[in-house]
Design a protein around this motif. Structure first.
Motif, PDB file in Angstrom:
ATOM      1  N   SER A 279      13.714  -0.506  -3.327  1.00 35.51           N
ATOM      2  CA  SER A 279      14.378   0.590  -2.614  1.00 35.51           C
ATOM      3  C   SER A 279      13.353   1.547  -2.033  1.00 35.51           C
ATOM      4  CB  SER A 279      15.338   1.329  -3.542  1.00 35.51           C
ATOM      5  OG  SER A 279      14.620   1.988  -4.551  1.00 35.51           O
ATOM      6  N   ALA A 280      12.214   1.719  -2.702  1.00 39.52           N
ATOM      7  CA  ALA A 280      11.191   2.632  -2.169  1.00 39.52           C
ATOM      8  C   ALA A 280      10.647   2.106  -0.849  1.00 39.52           C
ATOM      9  CB  ALA A 280      10.068   2.808  -3.173  1.00 39.52           C
ATOM     10  N   GLU A 281      10.434   0.794  -0.784  1.00 43.68           N
ATOM     11  CA  GLU A 281       9.938   0.234   0.476  1.00 43.68           C
ATOM     12  C   GLU A 281      10.990   0.334   1.568  1.00 43.68           C
ATOM     13  OE1 GLU A 281       8.093  -3.712   0.263  1.00 43.68           O
ATOM     14  OE2 GLU A 281       7.496  -3.083  -1.751  1.00 43.68           O
ATOM     15  N   LEU A 282      12.233   0.038   1.192  1.00 42.03           N
ATOM     16  CA  LEU A 282      13.310   0.143   2.176  1.00 42.03           C
ATOM     17  C   LEU A 282      13.391   1.565   2.713  1.00 42.03           C
ATOM     18  CD1 LEU A 282      16.034  -1.993   0.425  1.00 42.03           C
ATOM     19  CD2 LEU A 282      14.980  -2.478   2.630  1.00 42.03           C
ATOM     20  N   GLU A 283      13.222   2.514   1.811  1.00 37.36           N
ATOM     21  CA  GLU A 283      13.325   3.901   2.237  1.00 37.36           C
ATOM     22  C   GLU A 283      12.197   4.259   3.195  1.00 37.36           C
ATOM     23  OE1 GLU A 283      13.222   6.862  -0.837  1.00 37.36           O
ATOM     24  OE2 GLU A 283      13.608   8.421   0.649  1.00 37.36           O
ATOM     25  N   ALA A 284      10.972   3.846   2.858  1.00 41.56           N
ATOM     26  CA  ALA A 284       9.834   4.168   3.725  1.00 41.56           C
ATOM     27  C   ALA A 284      10.039   3.565   5.113  1.00 41.56           C
ATOM     28  CB  ALA A 284       8.544   3.660   3.101  1.00 41.56           C
ATOM     29  N   LEU A 285      10.562   2.349   5.141  1.00 44.27           N
ATOM     30  CA  LEU A 285      10.793   1.660   6.401  1.00 44.27           C
ATOM     31  C   LEU A 285      11.893   2.347   7.210  1.00 44.27           C
ATOM     32  CD1 LEU A 285       9.194  -0.843   6.960  1.00 44.27           C
ATOM     33  CD2 LEU A 285      11.229  -2.192   6.504  1.00 44.27           C
ATOM     34  N   ALA A 286      12.995   2.658   6.515  1.00 45.62           N
ATOM     35  CA  ALA A 286      14.106   3.329   7.190  1.00 45.62           C
ATOM     36  C   ALA A 286      13.610   4.634   7.789  1.00 45.62           C
ATOM     37  CB  ALA A 286      15.238   3.595   6.199  1.00 45.62           C
TER      38      ALA A 286
ATOM     39  N   ALA B 155       0.825  -1.203   0.000  1.00 47.94           N
ATOM     40  CA  ALA B 155       0.000   0.000   0.000  1.00 47.94           C
ATOM     41  C   ALA B 155       0.860   1.255   0.000  1.00 47.94           C
ATOM     42  CB  ALA B 155      -0.921  -0.006   1.201  1.00 47.94           C
ATOM     43  N   SER B 156       1.895   1.225   0.796  1.00 44.26           N
ATOM     44  CA  SER B 156       2.645   2.461   0.937  1.00 44.26           C
ATOM     45  C   SER B 156       3.329   2.846  -0.368  1.00 44.26           C
ATOM     46  CB  SER B 156       3.690   2.300   2.026  1.00 44.26           C
ATOM     47  OG  SER B 156       4.600   1.298   1.643  1.00 44.26           O
ATOM     48  N   ARG B 157       3.529   1.862  -1.188  1.00 49.39           N
ATOM     49  CA  ARG B 157       4.244   2.121  -2.410  1.00 49.39           C
ATOM     50  C   ARG B 157       3.448   3.025  -3.346  1.00 49.39           C
ATOM     51  NH1 ARG B 157       7.952  -0.027  -6.172  1.00 49.39           N
ATOM     52  NH2 ARG B 157       8.523   1.945  -7.067  1.00 49.39           N
TER      53      ARG B 157
ATOM     54  N   ALA C 225      21.040   0.449   8.760  1.00 50.27           N
ATOM     55  CA  ALA C 225      21.124  -0.817   8.022  1.00 50.27           C
ATOM     56  C   ALA C 225      20.156  -0.788   6.845  1.00 50.27           C
ATOM     57  CB  ALA C 225      20.785  -1.977   8.958  1.00 50.27           C
ATOM     58  N   LEU C 226      18.952  -0.286   7.084  1.00 49.35           N
ATOM     59  CA  LEU C 226      17.968  -0.233   6.013  1.00 49.35           C
ATOM     60  C   LEU C 226      18.378   0.775   4.940  1.00 49.35           C
ATOM     61  CD1 LEU C 226      14.822  -0.512   8.246  1.00 49.35           C
ATOM     62  CD2 LEU C 226      15.526  -2.150   6.512  1.00 49.35           C
ATOM     63  N   SER C 227      18.936   1.906   5.366  1.00 49.17           N
ATOM     64  CA  SER C 227      19.383   2.903   4.391  1.00 49.17           C
ATOM     65  C   SER C 227      20.491   2.337   3.511  1.00 49.17           C
ATOM     66  CB  SER C 227      19.889   4.159   5.093  1.00 49.17           C
ATOM     67  OG  SER C 227      18.813   4.842   5.675  1.00 49.17           O
TER      68      SER C 227
END
Ligand code: HEM
Lengths: 549, 292
Positions: free
Chosen positions: B191-198, A2-4, B161-163
């Motif tokens: 990478s977009a998901e990793l970025e949102a998580l980071a 979703a966030s994507r 680590a995520l970054s």
């Protein structure tokens, strides 16, 4: 995921939010269009140039660059000793390398945090910040008073969509939806055909409160900083400090200090106790507690007070801090007839963790010659193999003083303010002490008779002293106020998601439906879960469920 | 003070390191295995074993922290050794906690490796026996200050680590990292998901760091009579805070999202590590820990 979806280029952006980002870039902005909107140079006259400069300065790009610059500009402040926090280190630096010192000093490296370059970075950053806050506040004010936005034309692009049977009729279903949205603290508008609702105004409110609080902190520092003052003073057991300029050993006034700021009060030191602990006989003694018992006399009368290291004492409009302590042996000097010419506790400054201390006694009057004495004090004296004394315990288990005694001109009449802790011995004659064949080692009660019938010296008692700092800091309450709101704003802003919900009526005849649509601004992985719960709460409560409750 | 507990603590520390080392090896075996299958395969049993070992190591690690605290009869972060011991335990806890919320086991190698390295360095170089606190280091503001500092360090490390993973993934998505050895990246999210998580993790770290700064100022006010004096440690606290504020804005700025923001986050974490290591050892200041 979703966030994507929201961060993809072209993600749906409600009109007013798009508008809200005119002064700062939006988090929803596409990731890879660095070249989309280059900042162009001005083409026209001075007014346009100024406007362009202002736009650049208040853009978030500039803010980021200024923040990174500020971080890097602070580094010298930790590498090079600073006049403000480590004046001694600055002197050591200058003595060690005068040439490098001059170079560094010309770059204000010893005053990093008041230097021109550091100041210009943070001034620019705060101008940028204010230029950012003003239009955003205005805009947010309008949003706060506006109704939730109209529903988008293209529902298929909304990330959240549900169809619900309008059980009990459209009107009743809409009412249920409205009240569940209201209970979830949405702002709701119901017009003929449906509902529009919005949540999360607190996000921007909190963000603005946070940024404004930063400005409040800086303004407080600038405006009230000059009223502060601080002074240091040594107080020996039995002595009284009165709060006036002449009583301080050192005093640092702020730019706008006036002596009238010093409220009249007196503080006397009744006793000082220190507690030490040793892990095993070979380990060093570690202090575990310092306590000073004081008597405070002010407008309200006389009262007892306790001063500890982390527990400052509020007196008058200032705070008193316990910063140091040590021993003050009482030294009595008599002339050959036994008349006392000098008798007072002399402050000895400690040199190590076992409180081996050094001090100076100056006796300018009363004897046939001026006498100066350089002394060492050992709270627990032991004799080393070399014959020298050392202290093996900070507590006074076996106190002893040793002196080197000089005669000659002490230089006290020259008008220069002399350092009480130093005895310049170049022009003096050593008459007793180390390397003279006459060692002067005194334990309490011991009397040493000076050579040539000059008189005598007695170690006649032992007191402790404390070093206190007294401070008035006018910035405290403003900064505390700012910091509180900064944190509150930060939590409110980061803890809030912006969400929008629209409901419209669809279907017809016997099975009317409500169509729910929802979206969030920014990443919101929980959007679906949260809105599904809302939809569920808008359903009529079934009778059998009521029964089981 | 209790010396038996103190040695139990030390033994536990070494045991935790050994278990972390095993878990690190299994994490890398898992990544290598997935690289071999072009990242198509599901997480292997190696990964589950690595996680189990990491959890076990962490439990032993917690025993080390707790026994140290009991033997000293105070909070376990009064000197560099204790701070390192506690901070790495919190770091691993943050990582384990986050995996309940999101599957980020793919950075497990980084976390276990970092914990092992950090524990090894503090134990070998900075080990000191238990001593009581000198007066300036007493008081509950110290407890709050260091507690939140340790917590934010944990979040910053996980975020870093995520970054780092995000940077690699972004290069791979651009077609730059193609070779065999990079195939494991296909086991990572985009990478977009990793970025949102980071971002979400680093923002929590930032909030804690803001608390650290404020609690530190309150403590300094009580101990030294001024809440801020640009002491070395204070300078670095400020630098770290400013860098992560920059990161937050970069994340929200067109043209700065993605790689530049991730680089800022890594610089920020670099400053955190620098602050703890080099600054504590070589720089002089009021915060200098007694006996390191
Ligand atoms: C003194 C320097 C500044 C600091 C320390 C700072 C700090 C922060 C922090 C901590 C946040 C995240 C918390 C929140 O959302 O409330 C934030 C967000 C934000 N700041 Fe600043 N800021 C500064 C200057 C500026 C300036 C100059 C601008 C405008 C050009 C700006 C615009 C924003 C915006 C738009 C956001 C929201 C970002 C988002 O939605 O993720 N800030 N700032």
């Amino acid at each position: 995921m979703a966030s994507r979806r929201f961060s993809e280029p072209g993600a749906l952006q409600p009109v007013d939010l798009a508008d809200a980002t005119s002064d700062f870039d939006s988090p929803d902005a596409p990731r890879k269009n660095r070249l989309d909107a280059p900042i162009r140079g001005p083409k026209l006259g001075p007014f346009e140039f100024l406007r362009w400069g202002w736009r650049v300065l208040t853009s978030m790009r500039t803010a980021i660059i200024l923040m990174v610059l500020l971080a890097f500009a602070s580094i010298p402040g930790s590498l090079v000793p600073q006049r403000s926090s480590d004046p001694n280190g600055v002197i050591v630096f200058r003595n060690a390398d005068p040439e490098l010192f001059a170079v560094y000093d010309s770059f204000q490296l010893f005053d990093t945090f008041s230097s021109v370059w550091f100041s210009s970075i943070y001034v620019l950053l705060f101008v940028s910040l204010i230029g950012c806050i003003l239009p955003r506040s205005l805009h947010h004010w309008r949003i706060l008073r506006a109704e939730p936005a109209e529903s988008p034309d293209n529902w298929t692009r909304l990330p959240f969509r549900r169809d619900e049977l309008a059980t009990g009729g459209v009107g009743a279903a809409l009412s249920r939806a409205e009240s569940s949205l209201r209970r979830a603290r949405y702002r709701v508008v119901r017009d003929g055909s449906g509902i529009r609702a919005e949540f999360g105004y607190l996000r921007e409110t909190g963000n603005l409160v946070f940024h404004i609080a930063l400005v409040v902190i800086l303004v407080t520092l600038v405006v009230t900083g000059g009223y502060g003052w601080n002074g240091q003073r040594v107080i020996v057991e039995g002595q009284t400090f009165t709060n006036q300029l002449a009583s301080f050993d050192t005093f640092n006034p702020g730019a706008w200090f006036s002596e009238a700021q010093l409220e009249p009060y007196g503080v006397s030191l009744r006793s000082f106790t220190a507690g030490y602990n040793q892990r095993s006989p070979d380990d060093p003694w570690v202090p575990i507690d310092f306590t000073a018992e004081l008597t405070v006399t002010d407008d309200n009368g006389t009262s007892d007070a306790t001063l500890k290291v982390n527990e400052p004492l509020a007196v008058g409009n200032s705070q008193m801090y316990l910063l140091g302590n040590g021993y003050a042996p009482i030294i009595t000097v008599r002339d050959p007839d036994g008349v006392v010419v000098f008798e007072q506790p002399v402050v000895f400054l400690s040199q190590d963790s076992n409180l081996t201390s050094v001090g100076v006694v100056k006796v300018p009057d009363g004897l046939s010659e001026q006498v100066g004495m350089q002394g060492f004090f050992y709270p627990s004296a032991v004799e080393l193999d070399s014959g020298a004394l050392a202290s093996n315990n900070p507590e006074p288990t076996n106190p002893a003083v040793t002196f080197n005694i000089y005669t000659g001109d002490l230089g006290l009449d020259s008008g220069q303010t002399a350092n009480v802790f130093q005895l310049p011995t170049e022009d003096l004659t050593l008459i007793a002490g180390r390397n003279t064949g006459v060692d002067v080692v005194l334990t309490p009660g011991d009397v040493f008779t000076l050579p040539d019938g000059l008189g005598s010296v007695e170690f006649s008692g032992l007191r402790r002293f404390i070093g206190v700092e007294i401070r008035h800091d006018a910035t405290q309450s403003g900064v505390a106020f700012g910091a509180f709101f900064a944190i509150a704003g930060l939590l409110a802003s980061l803890g809030t998601r912006r969400r929008r919900v629209w409901i419209r009526v669809a279907g017809s005849g016997r099975t009317p439906k409500l169509e729910w649509g929802g979206m969030a601004r920014g990443d919101d992985p929980r959007l679906e879960v949260v809105l599904d719960k809302l939809v569920e709460r808008s359903r009529p409560i079934e009778p059998d469920k009521l029964g089981t409750k | 003070m209790n010396y038996d507990l103190e040695s139990i603590s030390l033994v536990s520390t070494y045991s935790a390191m050994a278990v972390y080392a095993l878990s690190f090896i299994l994490f890398t075996v898992d990544l290598a295995g997935r690289a071999a299958t072009e990242g198509q395969s599901k997480p292997t049993r190696w990964l589950r074993a690595a996680m189990a070992l990491l959890t076990l190591g962490w439990l032993v690690h917690v025993v080390a922290v707790v026994t140290r605290a009991i033997s000293a009869n105070r909070v376990p972060w009064a000197n560099m050794y204790e701070f390192g011991l506690t901070a790495t335990a919190v770091l691993v806890a943050v990582f384990l906690g986050v995996t309940f919320w999101r599957d980020i086991r793919y950075v497990g190698a980084f976390i276990s490796g970092f914990a092992l390295l950090a524990l090894g360095i503090v134990t070998v170089n900075f080990y000191v026996t238990v001593v009581p606190l000198p007066p300036a280091l007493q008081g509950y503001w110290l407890i709050i200050h260091v507690c939140v500092a340790v917590l934010s360090t944990g979040f910053f490390a996980t975020g870093a680590a995520l970054s780092a993973a995000q940077l690699l993934q972004e290069s791979r998505e651009e077609g730059k990292l193609q070779g065999h050895s990079w195939r494991f990246l296909s086991a990572f999210p985009s990478s977009a998901e990793l970025e949102a998580l980071a971002y979400r993790i680093l923002v929590i770290g930032f909030v804690f760091w803001t608390f650290t700064l404020v609690a530190g100022a309150i403590w300094a006010q009580r101990a030294w009579g001024r809440y801020w004096g640009w002491d070395t440690k204070e300078v670095w606290t400020f630098i770290i805070w400013t860098l992560f504020a920059g990161y937050i804005h970069a994340r929200a700025t067109r043209g700065w999202r993605g790689r530049p923001a991730a680089i800022l986050s890594l610089i920020g974490f670099g400053a955190v590590v620098f602050n703890y290591s080099i600054v504590n050892i070589f720089f002089k200041g009021l915060h200098a820990y007694s006996g390191l």
